[in-house]
Design an enzyme around this catalytic site. Structure first.
Site, PDB file in Angstrom:
ATOM      1  N   HIS A  12       0.867  -1.200   0.000  1.00 29.42           N
ATOM      2  CA  HIS A  12       0.000   0.000   0.000  1.00 29.42           C
ATOM      3  C   HIS A  12       0.897   1.241   0.000  1.00 29.42           C
ATOM      4  CE1 HIS A  12      -3.758   2.110   1.873  1.00 29.42           C
ATOM      5  NE2 HIS A  12      -2.942   3.027   1.369  1.00 29.42           N
ATOM      6  N   HIS A  14       1.398   5.371  -1.716  1.00 31.34           N
ATOM      7  CA  HIS A  14       0.951   6.500  -2.547  1.00 31.34           C
ATOM      8  C   HIS A  14       2.198   7.153  -3.129  1.00 31.34           C
ATOM      9  CE1 HIS A  14      -3.147   6.361  -0.810  1.00 31.34           C
ATOM     10  NE2 HIS A  14      -2.506   5.953   0.273  1.00 31.34           N
ATOM     11  N   ARG A  16       1.869   9.257  -5.832  1.00 29.04           N
ATOM     12  CA  ARG A  16       1.415  10.558  -6.352  1.00 29.04           C
ATOM     13  C   ARG A  16       1.742  10.778  -7.823  1.00 29.04           C
ATOM     14  NH1 ARG A  16      -1.778  10.521  -1.931  1.00 29.04           N
ATOM     15  NH2 ARG A  16      -0.902  11.471  -0.089  1.00 29.04           N
ATOM     16  N   LYS A  97      -9.122  -0.898  -5.640  1.00 24.27           N
ATOM     17  CA  LYS A  97      -9.115  -0.270  -4.311  1.00 24.27           C
ATOM     18  C   LYS A  97     -10.395   0.522  -4.123  1.00 24.27           C
ATOM     19  CE  LYS A  97      -7.788   1.526  -0.421  1.00 24.27           C
ATOM     20  NZ  LYS A  97      -6.577   2.190   0.016  1.00 24.27           N
ATOM     21  N   HIS A 134     -10.551   0.383   1.987  1.00 27.01           N
ATOM     22  CA  HIS A 134     -10.345   1.350   3.066  1.00 27.01           C
ATOM     23  C   HIS A 134     -11.534   1.149   3.998  1.00 27.01           C
ATOM     24  CE1 HIS A 134      -8.892   5.359   4.667  1.00 27.01           C
ATOM     25  NE2 HIS A 134      -9.996   5.113   5.351  1.00 27.01           N
ATOM     26  N   HIS A 169      -4.708  -0.866   6.220  1.00 32.28           N
ATOM     27  CA  HIS A 169      -4.261  -0.104   7.391  1.00 32.28           C
ATOM     28  C   HIS A 169      -5.150  -0.312   8.625  1.00 32.28           C
ATOM     29  CE1 HIS A 169      -7.097   2.529   5.418  1.00 32.28           C
ATOM     30  NE2 HIS A 169      -6.218   3.038   4.582  1.00 32.28           N
ATOM     31  N   ASP A 242       1.332   2.520   3.503  1.00 33.90           N
ATOM     32  CA  ASP A 242       0.447   3.678   3.321  1.00 33.90           C
ATOM     33  C   ASP A 242       1.243   4.970   3.413  1.00 33.90           C
ATOM     34  OD1 ASP A 242      -1.830   5.190   2.926  1.00 33.90           O
ATOM     35  OD2 ASP A 242      -2.560   4.983   4.984  1.00 33.90           O
TER      36      ASP A 242
HETATM   37  C1  NCD Z   1      -3.979   8.634   2.201  1.00 36.53           C
HETATM   38  C2  NCD Z   1      -3.577   9.709   1.180  1.00 36.53           C
HETATM   39  O1  NCD Z   1      -3.099  10.776   1.592  1.00 36.53           O
HETATM   40  O2  NCD Z   1      -3.722   9.480  -0.023  1.00 36.53           O
HETATM   41  N1  NCD Z   1      -4.109   9.243   3.496  1.00 36.53           N
HETATM   42  C3  NCD Z   1      -4.099   8.615   4.694  1.00 36.53           C
HETATM   43  O3  NCD Z   1      -4.291   9.292   5.699  1.00 36.53           O
HETATM   44  N2  NCD Z   1      -3.865   7.337   4.822  1.00 36.53           N
HETATM   45  C4  NCD Z   1      -5.216   7.950   1.746  1.00 36.53           C
HETATM   46  C5  NCD Z   1      -5.541   6.688   2.525  1.00 36.53           C
HETATM   47  O4  NCD Z   1      -4.910   5.667   2.331  1.00 36.53           O
HETATM   48  O5  NCD Z   1      -6.462   6.735   3.350  1.00 36.53           O
HETATM   49 ZN    ZN Z   2      -3.440   4.914   1.682  1.00 39.63          ZN
END
Ligand code: NCD
Ligand code: ZN
Length: 338
Positions: A12, A14, A16, A97, A134, A169, A242
């Site tokens: 998991h 991000h 971007r 997702k 989620h 998470h 995450d």
């Molecule tokens: C994540 C994000 O910023 O994209 N933020 C988070 O608090 N975990 C999105 C997510 O996984 O919930």
């Molecule tokens: Zn996330």
């Protein structure tokens, strides 16, 4: 003192888009093998074609990291159709997702009525795809949002017994217990920051926007349950960092967005937490459990190990203005960069 560990998977992350991707992606690609790439970008990844495009961008920036293997996802929204799922499978996208409506960064317009999604779940099950959830119920009290989702999780798992479901998470002791008692088709990711933080780190002193994330870190007793689950070696729990970086302007009121940036420090912190006596459990948590659930080869992990040395290092205050977890804090283990 020096140790060698199998290269971890991050189920998991991000990474971007645009300039942010250029800054943060190398931190993930440098240390991890199989990485599940989240689709909640500003331009969301909604179809197999979107995922292919995103995959190409990611590949073009990670030539120098041959042991990095991104696993693409599409975002499941109320507009996702059975055809979109079938097309995605044809484009080699094996993961969907799902974000409930409004529960986290870029989740507006997400799912509220889950039963409406049943044909999509059925198609994913038939296609052998993985559903990443989620797990928070929109509108519930923020500390209880995850627990309030567990009924829905139970329903989906029961109705689609062959659908592989990852509860992302996990953050509460009740949810850990629920995951343990659900059948084999349900597993959960645990983040590094939920193993380290409690709500006190977010609001116990001055408000810390850089520790603010969804689901919100909870009580020490919840953190203890997460550590026990991660240390247990149980195949139901595996690492999904995450890592969720935000630019400085999105960490100031009125735009304080949830997400903790952990990619550069995740492995050092994990080794600190597990300690030298639990390296077998660390390997289960970071390699074997996710490989088994997602049916991934472990060759990439075993043949490209990471070396760490035990030497205190101070976490930078920021990386190109993006503040990581524990800025200025000391971690005892450091990855030796090849
Ligand atoms: C994540 C994000 O910023 O994209 N933020 C988070 O608090 N975990 C999105 C997510 O996984 O919930
Ligand atoms: Zn996330």
């Amino acid at each position: 003192m020096e140790i060698t560990i199998w290269r971890p998977n991050d189920m998991h992350a991000h990474v971007r888009e645009g300039r942010m991707l250029e800054i943060v992606l190398p931190f993930t690609a440098r240390h991890f093998a199989h990485v599940v790439i989240m689709p909640n970008t500003t331009q969301p990844v909604l179809t197999g074609a979107d995922a292919q495009k995103y995959r190409t961008v990611i590949a073009s920036k990670t030539d120098q990291f041959p042991s990095f293997a991104p696993l693409m996802t599409i975002k499941i929204t109320p507009k996702t159709t059975v055809k979109i799922i079938k097309d995605a499978k044809r484009s080699n996208v094996m993961i969907g997702k799902l974000y409930p409506d409004g529960v986290t960064t870029n989740s507006a317009g997400g799912v509220r009525d889950f039963t409406v999604m049943d044909p999509v779940f059925q198609t994913m099950q038939d296609a052998g795809m993985v559903l990443c959830l989620h797990g928070e119920k929109p509108g519930a009290f923020s500390m209880d949002r995850e627990d309030a989702f567990l009924v829905e999780l139970g329903r989906i798992a029961k109705q689609f017994p062959k659908l592989r479901i990852v509860f992302e998470h996990v953050s509460s002791s009740r949810a850990v217990t629920a995951i343990q008692s659900l059948p084999e088709n349900v597993a959960a990711t645990i983040t590094v920051h939920h193993l380290v933080l409690s709500l006190d780190d977010v609001i116990g002193g001055n408000l810390n926007p850089h520790a603010f994330c969804k689901p919100i870190p909870k009580r020490p007793v919840d953190r203890k349950a997460l550590r026990d689950a991660a240390f247990s070696g149980s195949s139901k729990f595996f690492l999904g960092t995450d890592s969720a970086p935000h630019p400085p302007q999105h960490k100031v009121w009125p735009e304080i967005r949830p997400g903790v940036f952990t990619a550069p420090v995740a492995i050092g912190l994990l080794v600190d937490l597990f300690g030298e006596d639990r390296l077998d459990q660390l390997r289960a948590f970071t390699v074997h459990n996710s490989a088994k659930f997602y049916e991934l080869p472990v060759l990439l992990n075993s043949t490209n190990p990471l070396k760490l040395i035990r030497t205190p290092w101070v976490v930078p205050k920021d990386y190109s203005d993006i503040v990581p977890i524990m800025p200025g804090g000391t971690i005892n283990w450091q990855v030796v960069e090849a």
